[in-house]
Design a protein around this motif. Structure first.
Motif, PDB file in Angstrom:
ATOM      1  N   VAL A  47     -47.088 -36.077  -9.022  1.00 43.41           N
ATOM      2  CA  VAL A  47     -47.940 -37.233  -9.307  1.00 43.41           C
ATOM      3  C   VAL A  47     -48.369 -37.205 -10.777  1.00 43.41           C
ATOM      4  CG1 VAL A  47     -50.113 -38.399  -8.749  1.00 43.41           C
ATOM      5  CG2 VAL A  47     -48.728 -37.402  -6.917  1.00 43.41           C
ATOM      6  N   VAL A  48     -48.731 -36.015 -11.282  1.00 41.59           N
ATOM      7  CA  VAL A  48     -49.103 -35.893 -12.696  1.00 41.59           C
ATOM      8  C   VAL A  48     -47.925 -36.319 -13.566  1.00 41.59           C
ATOM      9  CG1 VAL A  48     -49.752 -34.295 -14.548  1.00 41.59           C
ATOM     10  CG2 VAL A  48     -50.838 -34.091 -12.310  1.00 41.59           C
ATOM     11  N   SER A  49     -46.725 -35.869 -13.223  1.00 46.45           N
ATOM     12  CA  SER A  49     -45.535 -36.248 -14.001  1.00 46.45           C
ATOM     13  C   SER A  49     -45.313 -37.754 -13.968  1.00 46.45           C
ATOM     14  CB  SER A  49     -44.299 -35.521 -13.461  1.00 46.45           C
ATOM     15  OG  SER A  49     -44.422 -34.136 -13.685  1.00 46.45           O
ATOM     16  N   SER A  50     -45.564 -38.381 -12.824  1.00 46.30           N
ATOM     17  CA  SER A  50     -45.406 -39.838 -12.758  1.00 46.30           C
ATOM     18  C   SER A  50     -46.463 -40.542 -13.618  1.00 46.30           C
ATOM     19  CB  SER A  50     -45.454 -40.332 -11.313  1.00 46.30           C
ATOM     20  OG  SER A  50     -46.764 -40.251 -10.796  1.00 46.30           O
ATOM     21  N   LEU A  51     -47.663 -39.955 -13.710  1.00 45.92           N
ATOM     22  CA  LEU A  51     -48.688 -40.515 -14.592  1.00 45.92           C
ATOM     23  C   LEU A  51     -48.284 -40.362 -16.055  1.00 45.92           C
ATOM     24  CD1 LEU A  51     -51.928 -39.319 -12.767  1.00 45.92           C
ATOM     25  CD2 LEU A  51     -51.186 -41.690 -13.058  1.00 45.92           C
ATOM     26  N   PHE A  52     -47.646 -39.233 -16.393  1.00 44.47           N
ATOM     27  CA  PHE A  52     -47.145 -39.042 -17.754  1.00 44.47           C
ATOM     28  C   PHE A  52     -46.140 -40.140 -18.106  1.00 44.47           C
ATOM     29  CE2 PHE A  52     -47.700 -34.115 -17.710  1.00 44.47           C
ATOM     30  CZ  PHE A  52     -49.035 -34.248 -18.024  1.00 44.47           C
ATOM     31  N   ALA A  53     -45.336 -40.537 -17.124  1.00 40.65           N
ATOM     32  CA  ALA A  53     -44.293 -41.539 -17.359  1.00 40.65           C
ATOM     33  C   ALA A  53     -44.885 -42.913 -17.664  1.00 40.65           C
ATOM     34  CB  ALA A  53     -43.358 -41.618 -16.155  1.00 40.65           C
ATOM     35  N   MET A  54     -46.115 -43.161 -17.211  1.00 38.56           N
ATOM     36  CA  MET A  54     -46.780 -44.435 -17.508  1.00 38.56           C
ATOM     37  C   MET A  54     -48.053 -44.178 -18.304  1.00 38.56           C
ATOM     38  SD  MET A  54     -48.171 -45.544 -13.790  1.00 38.56           S
ATOM     39  CE  MET A  54     -47.852 -44.434 -12.452  1.00 38.56           C
ATOM     40  N   ARG A  55     -47.892 -43.437 -19.385  1.00 38.03           N
ATOM     41  CA  ARG A  55     -49.015 -42.956 -20.190  1.00 38.03           C
ATOM     42  C   ARG A  55     -49.922 -44.086 -20.682  1.00 38.03           C
ATOM     43  NH1 ARG A  55     -48.954 -37.924 -21.340  1.00 38.03           N
ATOM     44  NH2 ARG A  55     -50.274 -36.967 -22.874  1.00 38.03           N
ATOM     45  N   GLU A  56     -49.337 -45.160 -21.191  1.00 40.44           N
ATOM     46  CA  GLU A  56     -50.142 -46.273 -21.714  1.00 40.44           C
ATOM     47  C   GLU A  56     -51.002 -46.883 -20.609  1.00 40.44           C
ATOM     48  OE1 GLU A  56     -49.409 -50.667 -23.644  1.00 40.44           O
ATOM     49  OE2 GLU A  56     -47.922 -49.107 -24.042  1.00 40.44           O
ATOM     50  N   ARG A  57     -50.418 -47.095 -19.461  1.00 40.79           N
ATOM     51  CA  ARG A  57     -51.145 -47.675 -18.326  1.00 40.79           C
ATOM     52  C   ARG A  57     -52.230 -46.708 -17.851  1.00 40.79           C
ATOM     53  NH1 ARG A  57     -50.120 -52.104 -14.677  1.00 40.79           N
ATOM     54  NH2 ARG A  57     -49.502 -52.966 -16.667  1.00 40.79           N
ATOM     55  N   MET A  58     -51.923 -45.404 -17.816  1.00 40.33           N
ATOM     56  CA  MET A  58     -52.889 -44.395 -17.386  1.00 40.33           C
ATOM     57  C   MET A  58     -54.092 -44.362 -18.339  1.00 40.33           C
ATOM     58  SD  MET A  58     -52.461 -40.249 -17.178  1.00 40.33           S
ATOM     59  CE  MET A  58     -52.308 -40.116 -18.954  1.00 40.33           C
ATOM     60  N   LEU A 135     -56.404 -50.932 -10.790  1.00 39.72           N
ATOM     61  CA  LEU A 135     -56.750 -51.619 -12.034  1.00 39.72           C
ATOM     62  C   LEU A 135     -55.537 -52.283 -12.698  1.00 39.72           C
ATOM     63  CD1 LEU A 135     -59.230 -48.979 -13.533  1.00 39.72           C
ATOM     64  CD2 LEU A 135     -59.810 -51.156 -12.423  1.00 39.72           C
ATOM     65  N   GLY A 136     -54.368 -52.127 -12.085  1.00 36.52           N
ATOM     66  CA  GLY A 136     -53.115 -52.636 -12.656  1.00 36.52           C
ATOM     67  C   GLY A 136     -53.144 -54.077 -13.110  1.00 36.52           C
ATOM     68  N   PRO A 137     -53.561 -55.026 -12.256  1.00 34.38           N
ATOM     69  CA  PRO A 137     -53.555 -56.426 -12.694  1.00 34.38           C
ATOM     70  C   PRO A 137     -54.445 -56.673 -13.921  1.00 34.38           C
ATOM     71  CG  PRO A 137     -53.786 -56.294 -10.315  1.00 34.38           C
ATOM     72  CD  PRO A 137     -53.900 -54.892 -10.834  1.00 34.38           C
ATOM     73  N   LEU A 138     -55.633 -56.082 -13.932  1.00 35.15           N
ATOM     74  CA  LEU A 138     -56.533 -56.241 -15.078  1.00 35.15           C
ATOM     75  C   LEU A 138     -55.950 -55.570 -16.319  1.00 35.15           C
ATOM     76  CD1 LEU A 138     -59.194 -57.355 -16.083  1.00 35.15           C
ATOM     77  CD2 LEU A 138     -60.327 -55.318 -15.205  1.00 35.15           C
ATOM     78  N   LEU A 139     -55.313 -54.416 -16.125  1.00 36.54           N
ATOM     79  CA  LEU A 139     -54.695 -53.708 -17.245  1.00 36.54           C
ATOM     80  C   LEU A 139     -53.548 -54.515 -17.847  1.00 36.54           C
ATOM     81  CD1 LEU A 139     -54.683 -50.098 -15.797  1.00 36.54           C
ATOM     82  CD2 LEU A 139     -56.038 -50.926 -17.716  1.00 36.54           C
ATOM     83  N   THR A 140     -52.809 -55.239 -17.022  1.00 38.01           N
ATOM     84  CA  THR A 140     -51.713 -56.069 -17.523  1.00 38.01           C
ATOM     85  C   THR A 140     -52.253 -57.132 -18.478  1.00 38.01           C
ATOM     86  OG1 THR A 140     -50.438 -55.703 -15.502  1.00 38.01           O
ATOM     87  CG2 THR A 140     -49.832 -57.619 -16.827  1.00 38.01           C
ATOM     88  N   VAL A 141     -53.359 -57.761 -18.105  1.00 35.65           N
ATOM     89  CA  VAL A 141     -53.983 -58.768 -18.964  1.00 35.65           C
ATOM     90  C   VAL A 141     -54.475 -58.128 -20.265  1.00 35.65           C
ATOM     91  CG1 VAL A 141     -55.923 -60.392 -19.152  1.00 35.65           C
ATOM     92  CG2 VAL A 141     -54.628 -60.230 -17.014  1.00 35.65           C
ATOM     93  N   ILE A 142     -55.140 -56.979 -20.165  1.00 41.14           N
ATOM     94  CA  ILE A 142     -55.664 -56.287 -21.344  1.00 41.14           C
ATOM     95  C   ILE A 142     -54.525 -55.877 -22.271  1.00 41.14           C
ATOM     96  CG2 ILE A 142     -56.836 -54.185 -22.134  1.00 41.14           C
ATOM     97  CD1 ILE A 142     -58.611 -54.460 -19.595  1.00 41.14           C
ATOM     98  N   GLU A 143     -53.447 -55.325 -21.716  1.00 39.59           N
ATOM     99  CA  GLU A 143     -52.299 -54.915 -22.530  1.00 39.59           C
ATOM    100  C   GLU A 143     -51.685 -56.108 -23.255  1.00 39.59           C
ATOM    101  OE1 GLU A 143     -49.729 -52.922 -19.774  1.00 39.59           O
ATOM    102  OE2 GLU A 143     -51.064 -51.190 -19.619  1.00 39.59           O
ATOM    103  N   ALA A 144     -51.599 -57.257 -22.595  1.00 36.00           N
ATOM    104  CA  ALA A 144     -51.043 -58.456 -23.233  1.00 36.00           C
ATOM    105  C   ALA A 144     -51.916 -58.894 -24.403  1.00 36.00           C
ATOM    106  CB  ALA A 144     -50.908 -59.583 -22.213  1.00 36.00           C
TER     107      ALA A 144
END
Length: 190
Positions: A47-58, A135-144
């Motif tokens: 799970v930690v490795s999968s979080l590393f793979a999406m570092r920006e989102r994490m 928090l994914g949907p809100l993070l998508t808006v923030i990242e955009a």
């Protein structure tokens, strides 16, 4: 009513402490250790490795969660202090919450996490994966919004790549370990 609000403030500080410790642990954890543990069957390491793979989102989830908790705690504490002391309660709330947030929601959890980043990363991996998902949907808006702002400012995304190659980083790590006395000269040279 004040006790309920006070309890919520304490809860927000605990949530903030969780995010602070998670940030330090997940950014300081060893990728090599997590890969090794994952290959040995440790599911949390996977799970930690999968979080590393999406570092920006994490990182976005960590910062968003931490800020929501800190702002919520401060707003509620301001309500309590203004009810008790009137307008001057805003100053009291600011002073008290600054001390509380800095010590108990930032420095203490980060100090604990920096002393055992791999262990703490394994403990917080699953809850953080859930937070990234929630928090994914809100993070998508923030990242955009952030990408649009960076583009408007002329900042190229990905332009700040590491200066050192992976080989140079490995050599630096071995030299550091040798300097700290954890690797003998013969092993370092090899």
């Amino acid at each position: 009513m004040d006790w309920l609000t006070f309890s919520i403030v304490i809860g927000c500080l605990l949530v903030s402490a969780f995010f602070s410790a998670s940030e330090t642990a997940l950014t300081g954890a060893s990728r090599a250790s997590m890969l090794r543990l994952s290959k040995q069957g440790n599911r949390e390491a996977g799970v930690v490795s999968s979080l590393f793979a999406m570092r920006e989102r994490m990182i976005g989830a960590l910062l968003l969660g931490n800020n929501i908790a800190n702002i919520g705690a401060s707003a509620l504490a301001t309500g309590i202090f203004t009810a008790w002391f009137g307008e001057v309660g805003v100053l009291y709330a600011t002073a008290v919450m600054t001390v509380m947030v800095v010590i108990f929601a930032e420095v203490l959890p980060k100090t604990i996490a920096i002393n055992a980043p791999d262990r703490v990363a394994l403990l917080v991996a699953r809850p953080m994966k859930l937070m990234v998902y929630l928090l994914g949907p809100l993070l998508t808006v923030i990242e955009a919004i952030v990408r649009m702002l960076m583009k408007a400012l002329g900042i190229k995304i990905g332009a700040n790549q590491p200066i050192l190659s992976p080989t140079e980083r490995l050599r630096g790590a071995v030299d550091l370990l040798h300097h700290e006395g954890k690797v003998e000269k013969q092993d370092r040279d090899m």
